[in-house]
Design a protein around this motif. Structure first.
Motif, short mmCIF file in Angstrom:
data_model
loop_
_atom_site.label_atom_id
_atom_site.label_comp_id
_atom_site.label_asym_id
_atom_site.label_seq_id
_atom_site.Cartn_x
_atom_site.Cartn_y
_atom_site.Cartn_z
N UNK A 294 0.94 -0.98 -0.05
CA UNK A 294 0.07 -0.16 0.08
C UNK A 294 0.94 1.43 0.01
N UNK A 295 2.14 1.18 0.84
CA UNK A 295 2.83 2.29 0.85
C UNK A 295 3.55 2.65 -0.37
N UNK A 296 3.97 1.31 -0.87
CA UNK A 296 4.67 1.41 -2.35
C UNK A 296 3.61 2.20 -3.41
N UNK A 297 2.55 1.78 -3.25
CA UNK A 297 1.54 2.04 -4.44
C UNK A 297 1.16 3.57 -4.35
N UNK A 298 1.06 3.97 -3.06
CA UNK A 298 0.71 5.56 -2.79
C UNK A 298 2.02 6.16 -3.26
N UNK A 299 2.98 5.61 -3.04
CA UNK A 299 4.38 6.60 -3.59
C UNK A 299 4.66 6.62 -5.43
N UNK A 300 4.03 5.43 -5.74
CA UNK A 300 4.49 5.20 -7.28
C UNK A 300 3.44 5.22 -8.19
N UNK A 301 2.09 4.82 -7.59
CA UNK A 301 0.90 4.50 -8.37
C UNK A 301 1.40 3.56 -9.48
N UNK A 302 1.97 2.43 -9.08
CA UNK A 302 2.43 1.53 -10.05
C UNK A 302 1.37 0.14 -10.23
N UNK A 303 1.36 -0.80 -11.48
CA UNK A 303 0.44 -1.43 -11.57
C UNK A 303 0.69 -2.63 -10.72
N UNK A 304 -0.59 -3.01 -10.09
CA UNK A 304 -0.50 -3.94 -8.98
C UNK A 304 0.43 -5.15 -9.02
N UNK A 305 0.46 -5.83 -9.86
CA UNK A 305 0.89 -7.16 -10.17
C UNK A 305 2.50 -7.03 -10.31
N UNK A 306 2.86 -5.70 -11.14
CA UNK A 306 4.08 -5.43 -11.43
C UNK A 306 4.76 -5.06 -9.79
N UNK A 307 3.83 -4.38 -9.11
CA UNK A 307 4.38 -3.72 -7.60
C UNK A 307 4.83 -5.02 -6.83
N UNK A 308 3.47 -5.91 -6.78
CA UNK A 308 3.75 -7.06 -5.77
C UNK A 308 5.04 -7.73 -6.09
N UNK A 309 4.98 -8.27 -7.29
CA UNK A 309 6.42 -8.83 -7.75
C UNK A 309 7.64 -8.22 -7.59
N UNK A 310 7.71 -7.06 -7.60
CA UNK A 310 8.93 -6.56 -7.15
C UNK A 310 9.12 -6.38 -5.47
N UNK A 311 7.88 -6.26 -4.87
CA UNK A 311 7.76 -6.51 -3.40
C UNK A 311 8.53 -7.74 -3.32
N UNK A 312 8.02 -8.80 -3.66
CA UNK A 312 8.75 -10.22 -3.11
C UNK A 312 10.08 -10.08 -3.44
N UNK A 313 10.71 -9.62 -4.45
CA UNK A 313 12.24 -9.48 -4.72
C UNK A 313 12.87 -8.65 -3.52
N UNK A 314 12.18 -7.47 -3.16
CA UNK A 314 12.80 -6.73 -2.18
C UNK A 314 13.06 -7.43 -0.81
N UNK A 315 11.85 -8.06 -0.50
CA UNK A 315 11.87 -8.81 0.65
C UNK A 315 12.51 -10.08 0.72
N UNK A 316 13.47 -10.26 -0.12
CA UNK A 316 14.40 -11.46 -0.23
C UNK A 316 13.78 -12.59 -0.77
N UNK A 317 12.69 -12.32 -1.56
CA UNK A 317 12.12 -13.55 -2.34
C UNK A 317 12.87 -14.60 -2.81
N UNK A 318 12.69 -15.85 -2.46
CA UNK A 318 13.46 -17.08 -3.21
C UNK A 318 12.57 -18.00 -3.64
N UNK A 319 12.69 -18.95 -4.53
CA UNK A 319 11.75 -19.56 -5.18
C UNK A 319 12.09 -20.91 -4.58
N UNK A 320 11.26 -21.91 -4.23
CA UNK A 320 11.32 -23.06 -3.54
C UNK A 320 10.02 -23.97 -4.06
N UNK A 321 10.69 -25.35 -4.64
CA UNK A 321 9.53 -26.19 -5.13
C UNK A 321 9.17 -27.40 -4.03
N UNK A 322 9.63 -27.15 -2.90
CA UNK A 322 9.10 -28.33 -1.87
C UNK A 322 10.36 -29.20 -1.68
N UNK A 323 10.13 -30.18 -0.61
CA UNK A 323 11.03 -31.20 -0.64
C UNK A 323 10.94 -32.21 -1.56
#
Length: 593
Positions: A294-323
């Motif tokens: 929400x803070x990011x959207x208010x600051x940059x008026x960015x497309x929601x899926x693009x915004x959330x995808x970047x959020x995942x990266x910023x928050x240290x997102x790593x992909x995992x496929x389970x054990x």
């Protein structure tokens, strides 16, 4: 250099310089001048050319300095996170939910809708009725964005929450100064709707209820700060709509499984899709995630899926496929968020974009076909759990679910007998095919009958006078636009109407209705006025189910292909029916317009 190439160069930390004009031209202008072949409009003299060369050198130097400067600072796409500001819990929402549901038992299924024309409450009602057919819990709530929605939900028997009526809450203005591209991207769904959606996500995550957000289509409000032709043009794509074919809770990780905080669907262009979100209650990491968004959207008026995808990266997102390598998660280590990803149609050619395991190692079921990509499933594939119509205009969004059997009996659509006009499939030229469609629409509209579209057409044509002949056989709505019928209120029925109606009307009623047919040969009439006069004399009962068939349009002796469509008998009918367009891309396989 294209924006995409430049962006890739920056992200990969490779210095890529714009090509010199000579490289683009594939020739040396000085040699051309010497040979007398240079274009005088571009190169006036050797001196001018040398000055141009000097300009190229300077431009390259400036470009190099810009690249170095960009590499020396954090990438815009991965800028530091905004300060974490978590809004106060929405006590009104919590109180509303507690009054209707049990937090230890119920999952609140919610969506957002407007009631202003065109109304999208019927889409929410259709979803709720389909939920009942699938014996899912009765926990649907519509978050209304206007008073008209609240009133329509009350008439339809839908639960509605009025805490986000856009004219009655404070909505911060959209941000400015981020460039036309980001403004245009962020404005696609409208600032008002996007802000309310992010705010509602934070509010719901702070309640005591697990929740499932599902999209129903929403017409974006006209925001003066972010003008867009989408605000006024009903033909433009809308926010997506979802349709169930099975109980989705049987195909997602259960609430008893503590390996997840939120479940998103995968997406073809971004890390996740924002049209289907299954959330845990009061998970600190999830509240922080949506508050950051929400803070990011208010600051940059960015497309929601693009915004959330970047959020995942910023928050240290790593992909995992389970054990066992059969699942799919994104783990945001900085806040401890665990995002389980629901699979898309696995025949998608871009699956490798996400570096997924081999298809044989994954769960065999698909969750939904991404953005209806596209339109016909392989016969050996099961029907997806949920279909998602996104980037589809209003008219197609209204009619396409009927064609696929996803619609329910709203306003007695399937259970109310009435006169229906129809015609057979024809084989004819493309111009005659368009004339046939317009004729059927005009007659149905003039007599206030329903129009059941034929199954298909086979059309022939030629792209140019000397070009090769072509022939295409496609379903009716691959050739003929439904926009005029839907937007002008024509009672448009799919070809498989009676098969789909079996779930909603008594078998005896449907049998009598479908068998009570009147055949009318078009070759028996000299013009459209004669046909209308004859059909009026039939005096078909308004409340009795009948099917009137117009036959023989493509027969050699039939003159209907040359009838004037501005005849006196149909001049009171909307002129839109006389100009119904053909769909684009009907020649392509599996692409619906």
């Amino acid at each position: 250099m294209s924006r995409a190439a430049f962006s890739w160069a920056i992200r990969s930390r490779k210095a890529v310089y714009p090509a010199a004009p000579y490289d683009l031209l594939g020739e040396d202008p000085e040699k051309n001048v010497a040979a007398g072949t240079a274009d005088p409009g571009h190169f006036r003299s050797i001196a001018t050319t040398r000055f141009r060369r000097l300009g190229v050198v300077l431009a390259s130097a400036v470009s190099a300095l810009c690249v170095v400067a960009l590499l020396a600072k954090p990438l815009r796409g991965f800028a530091p996170l905004p300060p974490l500001v978590i809004p106060e819990p929405n006590h009104f929402l919590e109180a509303y939910l507690n009054a209707h549901f049990d937090p230890g038992k119920d999952v609140v299924m919610w969506t957002m809708a407007t009631g202003v024309s065109p109304s999208y409450v019927p889409s929410a009602l259709n979803w709720n009725r389909r939920r009942a057919e699938l014996e899912m819990p009765d926990t649907v709530v519509v978050f209304c964005l206007d008073r008209a929605c609240l009133e329509e939900c009350a008439r339809a028997g839908l639960r509605a929450y009025g805490g986000y009526v856009k004219d009655e809450i404070h909505i911060p203005p959209p941000s400015h100064g981020r460039g036309k591209w980001l403004k245009r991207s962020g404005a696609e769904r409208g600032h008002t709707m996007a802000y309310i959606k992010f705010k509602a996500m934070v509010d719901m995550a702070q309640t005591s209820f697990d929740s499932l957000f599902f999209e129903t289509p929403i017409r974006r409000a006209a925001d003066p700060e972010t003008p867009s032709r989408r605000a006024a043009d009903p033909r433009m794509p809308l926010q997506g709509d979802t349709f169930l074919t099975a109980n989705p809770f049987d195909h997602m990780l259960s609430r008893d499984d503590d390996s997840w905080d939120v479940q998103f669907t995968e997406d073809g262009n971004y890390l996740l899709n924002f049209g289907w979100v299954f959330c845990r209650a009061k998970r600190k990491a999830l509240v922080e995630f949506f508050a950051y968004a929400l803070s990011r959207y208010l600051a940059h008026n960015e497309w929601d899926q693009q915004l959330l995808s970047k959020m995942v990266r910023r928050l240290g997102g790593r992909e995992w496929f389970g054990e066992d390598g059969r699942g799919h998660w994104w783990l945001c280590d900085k806040i401890g968020l665990r995002m389980h990803m629901l699979p898309l149609d696995e025949v998608r050619s871009w699956t490798s974009f996400f570096a997924l395991p081999p298809l044989t190692a994954r769960t065999p079921e698909q969750f939904f076909p991404y953005h209806l990509e596209m339109y016909t499933l392989r016969e050996d594939k099961p029907s997806p759990v949920m279909h998602h119509l996104s980037g589809v205009n209003f008219a197609n969004r209204e009619f396409y679910p009927k064609e696929r059997g996803w619609a329910t009996d709203i306003d007695g659509f399937y259970s109310t007998p009435r006169p229906i006009l129809t015609g057979p499939a024809v084989t004819t030229s493309i111009s005659a095919g368009a004339h046939y469609a317009r004729l059927l629409h005009l007659v149905a509209a003039r007599l206030d009958w329903g129009l059941q579209v034929p199954s298909h057409m086979t059309l022939t044509g030629r792209n140019s006078p000397n070009g090769p002949d072509w022939t295409y056989s496609r379903s009716w709505t691959r050739f003929i636009s439904v926009e005029a019928a839907v937007t002008n209120g024509l009672d448009l029925l799919e070809h498989d109407f009676f098969a789909h109606a079996q779930k909603h009307a008594p078998a005896l009623v449907l049998h009598d209705w479908s068998k009570r047919r009147i055949a009318v040969r078009l070759r028996d009439f000299a013009d459209l006025d004669e046909l209308i006069a004859y059909l009026e004399r039939l005096d078909v009962p308004r409340k009795r189910g009948s099917v009137i068939e117009l036959l023989g349009f493509d027969e050699p002796l039939c003159k209907a292909r040359t009838w004037r469509l501005d005849a006196a008998s149909v001049r009171t009918v909307s002129p839109a029916y006389r100009h119904i367009p053909m769909c684009r891309s009907f020649h392509a396989v599996n692409i619906a317009d």
